[in-house]
Design a protein around this motif. Structure first.
Motif, mmCIF file in Angstrom:
data_model
loop_
_atom_site.group_PDB
_atom_site.id
_atom_site.type_symbol
_atom_site.label_atom_id
_atom_site.label_comp_id
_atom_site.label_asym_id
_atom_site.label_seq_id
_atom_site.Cartn_x
_atom_site.Cartn_y
_atom_site.Cartn_z
ATOM 1 N N PRO A 150 -8.790 4.395 3.083
ATOM 2 C CA PRO A 150 -8.580 3.882 1.732
ATOM 3 C C PRO A 150 -7.629 4.795 0.951
ATOM 4 C CG PRO A 150 -10.914 3.849 2.285
ATOM 5 C CD PRO A 150 -10.209 4.596 3.380
ATOM 6 N N ARG A 151 -6.718 4.170 0.235
ATOM 7 C CA ARG A 151 -5.730 4.847 -0.616
ATOM 8 C C ARG A 151 -4.840 5.831 0.155
ATOM 9 N NH1 ARG A 151 -10.269 4.025 -2.966
ATOM 10 N NH2 ARG A 151 -11.208 6.051 -2.641
ATOM 11 N N ALA A 152 -4.643 5.576 1.460
ATOM 12 C CA ALA A 152 -3.747 6.424 2.253
ATOM 13 C C ALA A 152 -2.318 6.255 1.726
ATOM 14 C CB ALA A 152 -3.810 6.032 3.726
ATOM 15 N N PRO A 153 -1.551 7.336 1.660
ATOM 16 C CA PRO A 153 -0.173 7.227 1.166
ATOM 17 C C PRO A 153 0.721 6.522 2.187
ATOM 18 C CG PRO A 153 -0.597 9.442 1.978
ATOM 19 C CD PRO A 153 -1.912 8.700 2.030
ATOM 20 N N ALA A 154 1.871 6.091 1.741
ATOM 21 C CA ALA A 154 2.859 5.485 2.635
ATOM 22 C C ALA A 154 3.271 6.508 3.689
ATOM 23 C CB ALA A 154 4.071 5.022 1.832
ATOM 24 N N LEU A 155 3.626 6.015 4.877
ATOM 25 C CA LEU A 155 4.070 6.882 5.963
ATOM 26 C C LEU A 155 5.418 6.412 6.496
ATOM 27 C CD1 LEU A 155 0.806 7.247 8.088
ATOM 28 C CD2 LEU A 155 1.819 8.953 6.566
ATOM 29 N N LYS A 156 6.242 7.353 6.863
ATOM 30 C CA LYS A 156 7.527 7.046 7.496
ATOM 31 C C LYS A 156 7.308 6.858 8.992
ATOM 32 C CE LYS A 156 10.457 7.275 4.103
ATOM 33 N NZ LYS A 156 11.151 6.078 3.698
ATOM 34 N N ALA A 157 8.187 6.090 9.635
ATOM 35 C CA ALA A 157 8.143 5.915 11.088
ATOM 36 C C ALA A 157 8.152 7.281 11.761
ATOM 37 C CB ALA A 157 9.344 5.095 11.539
ATOM 38 N N GLY A 158 7.315 7.448 12.772
ATOM 39 C CA GLY A 158 7.229 8.716 13.491
ATOM 40 C C GLY A 158 6.147 9.644 12.983
ATOM 41 N N SER A 159 5.522 9.310 11.855
ATOM 42 C CA SER A 159 4.431 10.134 11.324
ATOM 43 C C SER A 159 3.206 10.010 12.218
ATOM 44 C CB SER A 159 4.045 9.678 9.916
ATOM 45 O OG SER A 159 5.111 9.835 9.024
ATOM 46 N N PRO A 160 2.406 11.076 12.351
ATOM 47 C CA PRO A 160 1.178 10.976 13.142
ATOM 48 C C PRO A 160 0.160 10.064 12.457
ATOM 49 C CG PRO A 160 1.552 13.250 12.379
ATOM 50 C CD PRO A 160 2.658 12.408 11.844
ATOM 51 N N VAL A 161 -0.570 9.309 13.258
ATOM 52 C CA VAL A 161 -1.618 8.415 12.750
ATOM 53 C C VAL A 161 -2.842 8.521 13.656
ATOM 54 C CG1 VAL A 161 -0.045 6.738 11.671
ATOM 55 C CG2 VAL A 161 -0.708 6.445 14.064
ATOM 56 N N SER A 162 -3.983 8.111 13.123
ATOM 57 C CA SER A 162 -5.206 7.999 13.925
ATOM 58 C C SER A 162 -5.250 6.603 14.517
ATOM 59 C CB SER A 162 -6.439 8.212 13.059
ATOM 60 O OG SER A 162 -6.471 9.532 12.567
ATOM 61 N N ILE A 163 -5.671 6.511 15.788
ATOM 62 C CA ILE A 163 -5.769 5.200 16.432
ATOM 63 C C ILE A 163 -7.112 5.055 17.130
ATOM 64 C CG2 ILE A 163 -3.274 4.991 16.807
ATOM 65 C CD1 ILE A 163 -3.871 5.591 19.815
#
Length: 73
Positions: A54-67
């Motif tokens: 919730p309320r996560a900021p915008a991310l640019k392509a290539g940013s690490p994410v949880s999956i």
């Protein structure tokens, strides 16, 4: 792909996984362009879900994410 800022609820973005390029690079999760909940065919083609808090900021392509991987389900 860039991801927009999230709203007040946790989202699970359908995506595909590909091998990372180079030493020490993990898999790359690429979200499908459309994420409407009625598009169940995308869920069948997805390898993973990108977890957006919730309320996560915008991310640019290539940013690490949880999956969450979907293999074997």
């Amino acid at each position: 792909a860039d991801l927009p800022a999230n709203d007040d609820r946790q989202d699970y973005v359908r995506a595909t996984l590909t091998a990372g390029q180079g030493l020490g690079h993990g898999p790359v999760a690429t979200p499908f362009p459309k994420q409407d909940s009625s598009m169940v065919g995308l869920m069948a083609r997805a390898d993973c879900l990108i977890v957006r808090a919730p309320r996560a900021p915008a991310l640019k392509a290539g940013s690490p994410v949880s999956i969450h991987r979907l293999e074997g389900l």
